[in-house]
Design a protein around this motif. Structure first.
Motif, PDB file in Angstrom:
ATOM      1  N   GLU A 258      31.967  33.753  24.425  1.00  0.00           N
ATOM      2  CA  GLU A 258      31.817  32.307  24.591  1.00  0.00           C
ATOM      3  C   GLU A 258      33.148  31.654  24.938  1.00  0.00           C
ATOM      4  O   GLU A 258      33.221  30.813  25.849  1.00  0.00           O
ATOM      5  N   ASP A 259      34.206  32.014  24.227  1.00  0.00           N
ATOM      6  CA  ASP A 259      35.513  31.426  24.523  1.00  0.00           C
ATOM      7  C   ASP A 259      35.960  31.752  25.945  1.00  0.00           C
ATOM      8  O   ASP A 259      36.553  30.902  26.637  1.00  0.00           O
ATOM      9  N   LEU A 260      35.683  32.958  26.388  1.00  0.00           N
ATOM     10  CA  LEU A 260      36.060  33.336  27.747  1.00  0.00           C
ATOM     11  C   LEU A 260      35.283  32.524  28.779  1.00  0.00           C
ATOM     12  O   LEU A 260      35.851  32.043  29.773  1.00  0.00           O
ATOM     13  N   LEU A 261      33.991  32.366  28.556  1.00  0.00           N
ATOM     14  CA  LEU A 261      33.175  31.591  29.488  1.00  0.00           C
ATOM     15  C   LEU A 261      33.614  30.127  29.518  1.00  0.00           C
ATOM     16  O   LEU A 261      33.702  29.513  30.588  1.00  0.00           O
ATOM     17  N   ARG A 262      33.917  29.569  28.348  1.00  0.00           N
ATOM     18  CA  ARG A 262      34.377  28.175  28.311  1.00  0.00           C
ATOM     19  C   ARG A 262      35.741  28.010  28.992  1.00  0.00           C
ATOM     20  O   ARG A 262      36.047  26.931  29.504  1.00  0.00           O
ATOM     21  N   ALA A 263      36.538  29.073  28.997  1.00  0.00           N
ATOM     22  CA  ALA A 263      37.835  29.026  29.663  1.00  0.00           C
ATOM     23  C   ALA A 263      37.725  29.277  31.162  1.00  0.00           C
ATOM     24  O   ALA A 263      38.743  29.243  31.865  1.00  0.00           O
ATOM     25  N   GLY A 264      36.510  29.549  31.647  1.00  0.00           N
ATOM     26  CA  GLY A 264      36.309  29.748  33.069  1.00  0.00           C
ATOM     27  C   GLY A 264      36.478  31.166  33.551  1.00  0.00           C
ATOM     28  O   GLY A 264      36.528  31.415  34.764  1.00  0.00           O
ATOM     29  N   VAL A 265      36.556  32.136  32.632  1.00  0.00           N
ATOM     30  CA  VAL A 265      36.671  33.540  33.026  1.00  0.00           C
ATOM     31  C   VAL A 265      35.308  34.040  33.490  1.00  0.00           C
ATOM     32  O   VAL A 265      34.308  33.900  32.785  1.00  0.00           O
ATOM     33  N   ALA A 266      35.251  34.615  34.672  1.00  0.00           N
ATOM     34  CA  ALA A 266      33.987  35.107  35.216  1.00  0.00           C
ATOM     35  C   ALA A 266      33.478  36.282  34.395  1.00  0.00           C
ATOM     36  O   ALA A 266      34.245  37.194  34.061  1.00  0.00           O
ATOM     37  N   PRO A 267      32.182  36.291  34.054  1.00  0.00           N
ATOM     38  CA  PRO A 267      31.658  37.366  33.198  1.00  0.00           C
ATOM     39  C   PRO A 267      31.658  38.726  33.862  1.00  0.00           C
ATOM     40  O   PRO A 267      31.527  39.740  33.174  1.00  0.00           O
ATOM     41  N   GLY A 268      31.826  38.782  35.181  1.00  0.00           N
ATOM     42  CA  GLY A 268      31.921  40.058  35.860  1.00  0.00           C
ATOM     43  C   GLY A 268      33.322  40.615  35.906  1.00  0.00           C
ATOM     44  O   GLY A 268      33.550  41.700  36.459  1.00  0.00           O
ATOM     45  N   THR A 269      34.276  39.913  35.317  1.00  0.00           N
ATOM     46  CA  THR A 269      35.667  40.367  35.293  1.00  0.00           C
ATOM     47  C   THR A 269      35.796  41.682  34.513  1.00  0.00           C
ATOM     48  O   THR A 269      35.227  41.804  33.427  1.00  0.00           O
ATOM     49  N   PRO A 270      36.510  42.687  35.033  1.00  0.00           N
ATOM     50  CA  PRO A 270      36.688  43.930  34.267  1.00  0.00           C
ATOM     51  C   PRO A 270      37.257  43.660  32.877  1.00  0.00           C
ATOM     52  O   PRO A 270      38.189  42.880  32.709  1.00  0.00           O
ATOM     53  N   GLY A 271      36.659  44.307  31.891  1.00  0.00           N
ATOM     54  CA  GLY A 271      37.108  44.124  30.511  1.00  0.00           C
ATOM     55  C   GLY A 271      36.515  42.917  29.817  1.00  0.00           C
ATOM     56  O   GLY A 271      36.793  42.690  28.626  1.00  0.00           O
ATOM     57  N   PHE A 272      35.686  42.131  30.523  1.00  0.00           N
ATOM     58  CA  PHE A 272      35.057  40.973  29.890  1.00  0.00           C
ATOM     59  C   PHE A 272      34.204  41.449  28.708  1.00  0.00           C
ATOM     60  O   PHE A 272      33.407  42.373  28.824  1.00  0.00           O
ATOM     61  N   GLY A 273      34.361  40.797  27.561  1.00  0.00           N
ATOM     62  CA  GLY A 273      33.608  41.176  26.364  1.00  0.00           C
ATOM     63  C   GLY A 273      34.305  42.183  25.480  1.00  0.00           C
ATOM     64  O   GLY A 273      33.841  42.457  24.365  1.00  0.00           O
ATOM     65  N   GLU A 274      35.437  42.745  25.945  1.00  0.00           N
ATOM     66  CA  GLU A 274      36.193  43.675  25.103  1.00  0.00           C
ATOM     67  C   GLU A 274      36.962  42.901  24.034  1.00  0.00           C
ATOM     68  O   GLU A 274      37.506  41.838  24.294  1.00  0.00           O
ATOM     69  N   GLU A 275      37.011  43.467  22.838  1.00  0.00           N
ATOM     70  CA  GLU A 275      37.673  42.810  21.724  1.00  0.00           C
ATOM     71  C   GLU A 275      38.940  43.571  21.336  1.00  0.00           C
ATOM     72  O   GLU A 275      38.959  44.801  21.329  1.00  0.00           O
ATOM     73  N   ALA A 276      39.993  42.834  21.001  1.00  0.00           N
ATOM     74  CA  ALA A 276      41.254  43.451  20.585  1.00  0.00           C
ATOM     75  C   ALA A 276      41.063  44.236  19.287  1.00  0.00           C
ATOM     76  O   ALA A 276      40.246  43.870  18.429  1.00  0.00           O
ATOM     77  N   GLU A 277      41.834  45.293  19.139  1.00  0.00           N
ATOM     78  CA  GLU A 277      41.666  46.191  17.993  1.00  0.00           C
ATOM     79  C   GLU A 277      41.856  45.480  16.658  1.00  0.00           C
ATOM     80  O   GLU A 277      41.201  45.820  15.668  1.00  0.00           O
ATOM     81  N   ASP A 278      42.757  44.489  16.612  1.00  0.00           N
ATOM     82  CA  ASP A 278      42.993  43.816  15.331  1.00  0.00           C
ATOM     83  C   ASP A 278      41.832  42.932  14.902  1.00  0.00           C
ATOM     84  O   ASP A 278      41.835  42.381  13.796  1.00  0.00           O
ATOM     85  N   ARG A 279      40.819  42.798  15.763  1.00  0.00           N
ATOM     86  CA  ARG A 279      39.620  42.028  15.418  1.00  0.00           C
ATOM     87  C   ARG A 279      38.446  42.927  15.034  1.00  0.00           C
ATOM     88  O   ARG A 279      37.383  42.423  14.676  1.00  0.00           O
ATOM     89  N   TRP A 280      38.608  44.239  15.125  1.00  0.00           N
ATOM     90  CA  TRP A 280      37.499  45.138  14.816  1.00  0.00           C
ATOM     91  C   TRP A 280      37.102  45.023  13.353  1.00  0.00           C
ATOM     92  O   TRP A 280      37.910  44.687  12.485  1.00  0.00           O
ATOM     93  N   GLY A 281      35.838  45.332  13.070  1.00  0.00           N
ATOM     94  CA  GLY A 281      35.337  45.264  11.714  1.00  0.00           C
ATOM     95  C   GLY A 281      35.723  46.483  10.893  1.00  0.00           C
ATOM     96  O   GLY A 281      36.219  47.493  11.412  1.00  0.00           O
ATOM     97  N   LEU A 282      35.475  46.372   9.581  1.00  0.00           N
ATOM     98  CA  LEU A 282      35.776  47.450   8.639  1.00  0.00           C
ATOM     99  C   LEU A 282      34.484  48.084   8.146  1.00  0.00           C
ATOM    100  O   LEU A 282      33.517  47.388   7.809  1.00  0.00           O
ATOM    101  N   LEU A 283      34.486  49.404   8.077  1.00  0.00           N
ATOM    102  CA  LEU A 283      33.344  50.157   7.574  1.00  0.00           C
ATOM    103  C   LEU A 283      33.797  51.002   6.399  1.00  0.00           C
ATOM    104  O   LEU A 283      34.800  51.713   6.488  1.00  0.00           O
ATOM    105  N   GLY A 284      33.074  50.913   5.265  1.00  0.00           N
ATOM    106  CA  GLY A 284      33.405  51.736   4.116  1.00  0.00           C
ATOM    107  C   GLY A 284      33.303  50.970   2.816  1.00  0.00           C
ATOM    108  O   GLY A 284      32.404  50.145   2.631  1.00  0.00           O
ATOM    109  N   THR A 285      34.247  51.222   1.913  1.00  0.00           N
ATOM    110  CA  THR A 285      34.286  50.565   0.609  1.00  0.00           C
ATOM    111  C   THR A 285      35.707  50.083   0.353  1.00  0.00           C
ATOM    112  O   THR A 285      36.619  50.335   1.139  1.00  0.00           O
ATOM    113  N   ASP A 286      35.911  49.417  -0.775  1.00  0.00           N
ATOM    114  CA  ASP A 286      37.264  48.988  -1.129  1.00  0.00           C
ATOM    115  C   ASP A 286      38.205  50.178  -1.289  1.00  0.00           C
ATOM    116  O   ASP A 286      39.413  50.076  -1.047  1.00  0.00           O
TER     117      ASP A 286
END
Length: 346
Positions: A258-286
């Motif tokens: 959504e942020d990319l689309l609002r910024a005018g980035v074309a959705p067909g741009t290579p890498g569109f929708g890729e998320e930076a590693e520091d934003r990835w979720g956590l799987l497991g336990t404490d």
């Protein structure tokens, strides 16, 4: 083959930031005209896509092969009915309708005419949702007990407009806006709901529609979904927290598309929708948890599915019957909040 000519009704945020760029970047589709009475929006659409702006939805019917309804919620049903009656397939932005009776009527009309009807549930192609589906498919969480999902923001000053100031006839508020996404995702992941409990509030002065809402669904398979949508959350909770017998998956932050689309980035741009590693979720336990790569978000897949449905007869990307079930849950939530009880669905 000739491109499928698409007529877009509405060039507000939904039409401008989501539908128009996605249609434009989908092979086989061509944005042919936009319906808007706003001179500034008409000029912007013409400049960006070289399309005419028309004053009424009916003006599209003779010049397009597909109608996309992205106008205010109260207009979804009458415009979709008119387009289907004119022999045109239809994409409707969520929510499809205010009531399940209206939703069933639209589905029946599309079936009677042999026309595609689908609903723009783009959040099925959020990266976090795609990642969770993958984790569930391989049993990474074990047996899931609770699904927590949030669309929250901190907006203490209302923006105005029909979504906040309109009454029930405008189908405004967060329940039908963000709740349509949250309920749809919960039903797709964990199956039909048997009971619904809801707390629906308007917190900010001058806001007529709900802006702080919570839903609890009990699914037939035993999972419980807790869903939050709010404009008054000073500290945001995790986007997803899914608790299972083998551990948990916790994901912070919204999908990047959504942020990319609002910024005018074309959705067909290579890498569109890729998320930076520091934003990835956590799987497991404490005691032991690791980062899980977020699947690339893929909003373009919705309109690719529309194109396949129209050309090849493939199923639509979102079955309109799913929208009927989502609307039933939203209706049950309204009844629950009004009566202060749990609503049972049959």
């Amino acid at each position: 083959m000739d491109d499928i000519r698409v007529g877009l009704v509405g060039y507000g945020p939904a039409g401008r930031f989501f539908h128009a760029p996605l249609i434009h970047d989908t092979p086989g589709l061509r944005l042919a005209a936009v319906v808007t009475r706003d001179p500034g929006r008409a000029e912007e659409a013409g400049s960006r896509y070289d399309v005419p702006a028309l004053p009424r939805a009916e003006d599209l019917f003779g010049r397009c092969d597909l109608v996309v309804v992205a106008s205010p919620n109260r207009t979804h049903v009458p415009i979709a009915e008119a387009a289907l009656s004119a022999g045109l397939p239809v994409v409707v932005d969520k929510p499809l309708s205010a009531t399940s009776v209206e939703a069933r009527r639209l589905v029946a009309l599309a079936e009677e005419r042999g026309l595609m009807l689908t609903v723009f549930q783009n959040r099925r192609w959020d990266g976090d949702f795609l990642t969770l589906r993958h984790l569930l498919a391989k049993g990474a969480l074990g047996e899931v007990a609770r699904f927590e999902s949030r669309f929250e923001r901190w907006r203490p000053e209302p923006k105005g407009g029909w979504r906040e100031s309109g009454g029930a006839e405008d189908v405004g508020g967060l329940l039908y806006d963000l709740g349509s996404h949250l309920v749809d995702q919960a039903l797709r992941l964990f199956g039909p709901a048997r009971t619904v409990y809801a707390e629906i509030d308007s917190r900010r002065p001058g806001v007529a529609s709900d802006d702080d809402t919570f839903l609890a669904l009990a699914h037939a398979g035993g999972v419980r979904s807790h869903l939050w949508m709010s404009a008054v959350t000073g500290r945001l909770g995790p986007r997803l927290r899914v608790l299972g017998s083998a551990g948990a998956y916790v994901k912070e932050g919204l999908d990047v598309q959504e942020d990319l689309l609002r910024a005018g980035v074309a959705p067909g741009t290579p890498g569109f929708g890729e998320e930076a590693e520091d934003r990835w979720g956590l799987l497991g336990t404490d005691e032991a948890a690791g980062r899980v790569r977020t699947e690339p978000g893929a909003y373009l897949d919705f309109y690719r599915g529309v194109e396949r449905s129209l050309r090849e007869g493939a199923p639509p990307p979102v079955d309109p019957a799913d929208a009927v079930e989502t609307t039933r849950v939203l209706e049950a939530a309204l009844l629950s909040a009004e009566q202060g009880t749990v609503t049972h669905l049959r």
